[in-house]
Scaffold this active site. Structure first.
Site, PDB file in Angstrom:
ATOM      1  N   ASP A  96      -1.939  -2.690  13.087  1.00  0.00           N
ATOM      2  CA  ASP A  96      -2.095  -1.709  11.931  1.00  0.00           C
ATOM      3  C   ASP A  96      -2.396  -0.580  12.352  1.00  0.00           C
ATOM      4  O   ASP A  96      -3.497  -0.120  12.977  1.00  0.00           O
ATOM      5  CB  ASP A  96      -3.228  -2.385  11.003  1.00  0.00           C
ATOM      6  CG  ASP A  96      -3.511  -1.381   9.678  1.00  0.00           C
ATOM      7  OD1 ASP A  96      -2.769  -0.517   9.623  1.00  0.00           O
ATOM      8  OD2 ASP A  96      -4.205  -1.838   8.769  1.00  0.00           O
TER       9      ASP A  96
ATOM     10  N   LEU B 282      -2.798   2.611  11.556  1.00  0.00           N
ATOM     11  CA  LEU B 282      -4.168   3.279  10.813  1.00  0.00           C
ATOM     12  C   LEU B 282      -4.701   2.584   9.818  1.00  0.00           C
ATOM     13  O   LEU B 282      -4.092   2.677   8.551  1.00  0.00           O
ATOM     14  CB  LEU B 282      -3.356   4.765  10.585  1.00  0.00           C
ATOM     15  CG  LEU B 282      -4.554   5.737  10.530  1.00  0.00           C
ATOM     16  CD1 LEU B 282      -5.312   5.958  11.783  1.00  0.00           C
ATOM     17  CD2 LEU B 282      -4.006   7.001  10.044  1.00  0.00           C
TER      18      LEU B 282
ATOM     19  N   ASP C  57       0.943  -1.320   0.045  1.00  0.00           N
ATOM     20  CA  ASP C  57      -0.068  -0.078   0.070  1.00  0.00           C
ATOM     21  C   ASP C  57       0.667   1.279   0.145  1.00  0.00           C
ATOM     22  O   ASP C  57       1.978   1.282   0.328  1.00  0.00           O
ATOM     23  CB  ASP C  57      -0.871  -0.017   1.243  1.00  0.00           C
ATOM     24  CG  ASP C  57      -1.759  -1.090   1.419  1.00  0.00           C
ATOM     25  OD1 ASP C  57      -2.046  -1.801   0.364  1.00  0.00           O
ATOM     26  OD2 ASP C  57      -2.007  -1.452   2.413  1.00  0.00           O
TER      27      ASP C  57
HETATM   28  P1  AFP Z   1      -6.834   1.205   3.065  1.00  0.00           P
HETATM   29  O1  AFP Z   1      -5.953   1.507   4.405  1.00  0.00           O
HETATM   30  O2  AFP Z   1      -6.052   1.523   1.908  1.00  0.00           O
HETATM   31  O3  AFP Z   1      -7.767   2.402   2.866  1.00  0.00           O
HETATM   32  O4  AFP Z   1      -7.316   0.076   3.015  1.00  0.00           O
HETATM   33  C1  AFP Z   1      -8.431  -0.205   3.975  1.00  0.00           C
HETATM   34  C2  AFP Z   1      -8.690  -1.721   3.940  1.00  0.00           C
HETATM   35  O5  AFP Z   1      -7.522  -2.489   4.076  1.00  0.00           O
HETATM   36  C3  AFP Z   1     -10.017  -2.125   4.977  1.00  0.00           C
HETATM   37  O6  AFP Z   1      -9.967  -1.235   6.188  1.00  0.00           O
HETATM   38  C4  AFP Z   1     -10.934  -2.175   4.310  1.00  0.00           C
HETATM   39  O7  AFP Z   1     -11.941  -3.064   4.804  1.00  0.00           O
HETATM   40  C5  AFP Z   1     -10.657  -2.645   2.790  1.00  0.00           C
HETATM   41  O8  AFP Z   1      -9.009  -2.109   2.952  1.00  0.00           O
HETATM   42  C6  AFP Z   1     -11.496  -1.886   1.749  1.00  0.00           C
HETATM   43  O9  AFP Z   1     -10.833  -2.357   0.609  1.00  0.00           O
HETATM   44  P2  AFP Z   1     -11.434  -2.062  -0.769  1.00  0.00           P
HETATM   45  O10 AFP Z   1     -11.271  -0.607  -1.030  1.00  0.00           O
HETATM   46  O11 AFP Z   1     -10.906  -2.729  -1.850  1.00  0.00           O
HETATM   47  O12 AFP Z   1     -12.777  -2.199  -0.750  1.00  0.00           O
END
Ligand code: AFP
Length: 320
Positions: free
Chosen positions: A104, A106, A53
């Site tokens: 994690d 954040l 990420d």
């Molecule tokens: P981010 O940290 O990149 O915003 O991802 C959040 C996450 O890891 C989790 O918190 C959510 O449930 C999931 O990803 C959402 O993923 P999609 O955007 O692929 O639905």
């Protein structure tokens, strides 16, 4: 009652670790609340972290805050952060009084700049002499902090889920135990991926749609927000494997294990899905940044997926 008083009978080292996480979250909360004014929106760099990420500024700040407070406790042997490639070893000598903390710092950070709910997810495990962590079953305490309209800390301690809210005086105050007995008919999944789902998932989700308007769909895209709603209102949340992500997207150690522990202790269920009824907490961790598909929620809703698998086994054609 304030958090430290509420847990005053806990083992002192464990309490220190919980206090370090609660202090960290209060600092993180302060950064988030004023992030737009402090220039904390946006990416840290265009480099990807260990999970692939792009790191946001607040990802990096939150990670530093957590590592700093946990190190100061002198009660942690290993820190495992979603933002770090490798484990951080804090104690040379093995001692059963030391804990392994996985976190994690954040989660849902793509939601920061639009001021939607985000969170910190963590687990505290007893130190296994041989390995860092083999199964979710070694988790002693699991929890998350939700930075939303108010800041909440949910903790599973002694197999009971406790709910705390951050007060104006910046103290976590206990407001009750959490039992997953909400009856709202909600399914939560990123439907944009539906064309890539496998047939088991297509059949399962289709069941929610053919019931007319009985069910509603809710998806924040921030696991802490989606799981919090599931714990309080009922329903299910799922991030499945699909053709694009054959192992799912979410991390076993930092996201799935702690949420599964909370769900089970609140009276719900958390399984792998992906043609499997395996409990998330029974999945063996082979690699610290390992991903897993996950399906969690009330027993009733998760069982509906298991019924789809049963039909598949009996070769009954399911409706897609
Ligand atoms: P981010 O940290 O990149 O915003 O991802 C959040 C996450 O890891 C989790 O918190 C959510 O449930 C999931 O990803 C959402 O993923 P999609 O955007 O692929 O639905």
């Amino acid at each position: 009652m304030e958090l430290s008083l509420y847990f005053s009978k806990l083992d002192l080292s464990l309490l220190k670790v919980i206090q370090a996480i609660s202090k960290s979250s209060i600092e993180i909360e302060e950064c988030i609340r004023y992030s737009a004014l402090k220039g904390l929106h946006g990416v840290h760099s265009n480099e990807q972290n260990s999970s692939g990420d792009i790191q946001k500024k607040l990802d990096v700040i939150s990670n530093d805050i957590m590592i700093n407070h946990l190190t100061q406790t002198k009660c942690c042997s290993i820190l495992l952060s979603e933002e770090n490639d490798a484990p951080i070893y804090l104690q040379k000598e093995y001692s059963e009084k030391n804990y392994v903390v996985a976190f994690d710092p954040l989660d849902g950070s793509s939601n920061i700049d639009c001021n939607a709910p985000i969170g910190t997810i963590f687990s505290i495990s007893s130190h296994n002499k041989e390995q860092v962590l083999t199964k979710g079953n070694q988790i002693v305490v699991a929890g998350y902090v939700l930075y939303g309209p108010s800041t909440e800390l949910l903790l599973s301690v002694n197999n009971t889920v406790e709910r705390f809210v951050l007060s104006i005086k910046k103290q976590y105050i206990h407001i009750g135990k959490v039992l997953l007995n909400g009856k709202k008919k909600i399914y939560s999944i990123n439907e944009a991926n539906s064309s890539a789902w496998n047939s088991d998932m297509k059949a399962y989700i289709n069941n929610y749609k053919i019931n007319g308007t009985k069910y509603t769909s809710r998806y924040i895209g921030s696991m802490v927000g989606d799981v919090h709603r599931t714990l309080l209102y009922g329903g299910m949340f799922c991030y499945p494997a699909d053709k694009k992500n054959p192992n799912g997207k979410l991390r076993l150690l930092y996201e799935a294990y702690p949420m599964a522990k909370l769900l089970e202790d609140a009276g719900g269920k958390a399984i792998v899905g992906n043609n499997s009824k395996q409990r998330i907490l029974d999945v063996i961790l082979k690699e610290i940044h390992q991903r897993t598909p996950i399906l969690l929620g009330s027993i009733e809703e998760v069982n509906k997926y298991e019924q789809v698998l049963q039909k598949k086994l009996k070769n009954i054609k399911y409706k897609i």
